[in-house]
Design a protein around this motif. Structure first.
Motif, PDB file in Angstrom:
ATOM      1  N   ASP A  87       0.806  -1.226   0.000  1.00 15.90           N
ATOM      2  CA  ASP A  87       0.000   0.000   0.000  1.00 15.90           C
ATOM      3  C   ASP A  87       0.843   1.282   0.000  1.00 15.90           C
ATOM      4  N   TRP A 122      -0.379   5.419  -0.612  1.00 18.78           N
ATOM      5  CA  TRP A 122      -0.086   6.610   0.183  1.00 18.78           C
ATOM      6  C   TRP A 122       0.708   7.625  -0.623  1.00 18.78           C
ATOM      7  N   GLN A 146      -8.699   4.042   4.594  1.00 16.95           N
ATOM      8  CA  GLN A 146      -7.548   3.247   5.013  1.00 16.95           C
ATOM      9  C   GLN A 146      -6.873   3.981   6.164  1.00 16.95           C
ATOM     10  N   GLN A 147      -6.232   3.225   7.030  1.00 22.00           N
ATOM     11  CA  GLN A 147      -5.512   3.813   8.151  1.00 22.00           C
ATOM     12  C   GLN A 147      -4.026   3.866   7.823  1.00 22.00           C
ATOM     13  N   LEU A 148      -3.434   5.018   8.010  1.00 23.22           N
ATOM     14  CA  LEU A 148      -2.012   5.218   7.762  1.00 23.22           C
ATOM     15  C   LEU A 148      -1.224   4.432   8.809  1.00 23.22           C
ATOM     16  N   LYS A 149      -0.521   3.404   8.369  1.00 20.61           N
ATOM     17  CA  LYS A 149       0.243   2.555   9.282  1.00 20.61           C
ATOM     18  C   LYS A 149       1.571   3.219   9.627  1.00 20.61           C
ATOM     19  N   ASP A 150       2.120   2.789  10.758  1.00 15.77           N
ATOM     20  CA  ASP A 150       3.382   3.355  11.228  1.00 15.77           C
ATOM     21  C   ASP A 150       4.504   3.201  10.196  1.00 15.77           C
ATOM     22  N   GLU A 151       4.557   2.068   9.502  1.00 16.08           N
ATOM     23  CA  GLU A 151       5.617   1.864   8.514  1.00 16.08           C
ATOM     24  C   GLU A 151       5.486   2.815   7.326  1.00 16.08           C
ATOM     25  N   HIS A 152       4.248   3.140   6.955  1.00 15.24           N
ATOM     26  CA  HIS A 152       4.048   4.104   5.868  1.00 15.24           C
ATOM     27  C   HIS A 152       4.427   5.506   6.337  1.00 15.24           C
ATOM     28  N   GLN A 189      -3.975  11.592   7.095  1.00 11.44           N
ATOM     29  CA  GLN A 189      -5.125  10.776   7.478  1.00 11.44           C
ATOM     30  C   GLN A 189      -6.417  11.550   7.307  1.00 11.44           C
ATOM     31  N   ARG A 222       0.935  13.428   9.927  1.00 13.55           N
ATOM     32  CA  ARG A 222       0.062  12.249  10.000  1.00 13.55           C
ATOM     33  C   ARG A 222      -1.407  12.680   9.996  1.00 13.55           C
TER      34      ARG A 222
END
Length: 99
Positions: free
Chosen positions: A35, A39, A81-87, A66, A62
């Motif tokens: 994903d 982003w 979608q939720q912005l993940k920490d890795e992204h 988001q 962030r």
């Protein structure tokens, strides 16, 4: 720390890593894995062409990314979608200004 977003910044990131704009797999990896391209595209979409967006903290960035995702998902009547920490970590590493 300051983070800056523009179409030119995104183009420069791809150029720096010798990635073509149509290489979805490479952009995925560059922007945090699965994903990542989503982003990257979200960043391009949220920043008006020829304008620059600036945030003073990673949390502000962030919230903006988001927030944009939440707004566009609502318009399309889909779950955001939720912005993940890795992204976020990958995005931050590319958009932070050298101090």
């Amino acid at each position: 720390m300051t983070f800056i977003l523009s179409h030119q910044v995104l183009d420069d990131i791809l150029q720096k890593h010798r990635i073509k704009s149509n290489d979805l797999a490479a952009i995925d990896r560059l922007f945090g894995g699965a994903d990542g391209y989503y982003w990257y595209h979200t960043l391009r979409h949220m920043c008006p062409r020829k304008e620059v967006m600036v945030w003073g903290s990673q949390e502000d960035m962030r919230a903006a990314v988001q927030g944009h995702e939440n707004e566009t998902a609502a318009e399309d009547e889909v779950k955001p979608q939720q912005l993940k920490d890795e992204h976020l970590a990958a995005i931050a590493s590319h958009l932070k200004l050298a101090s």
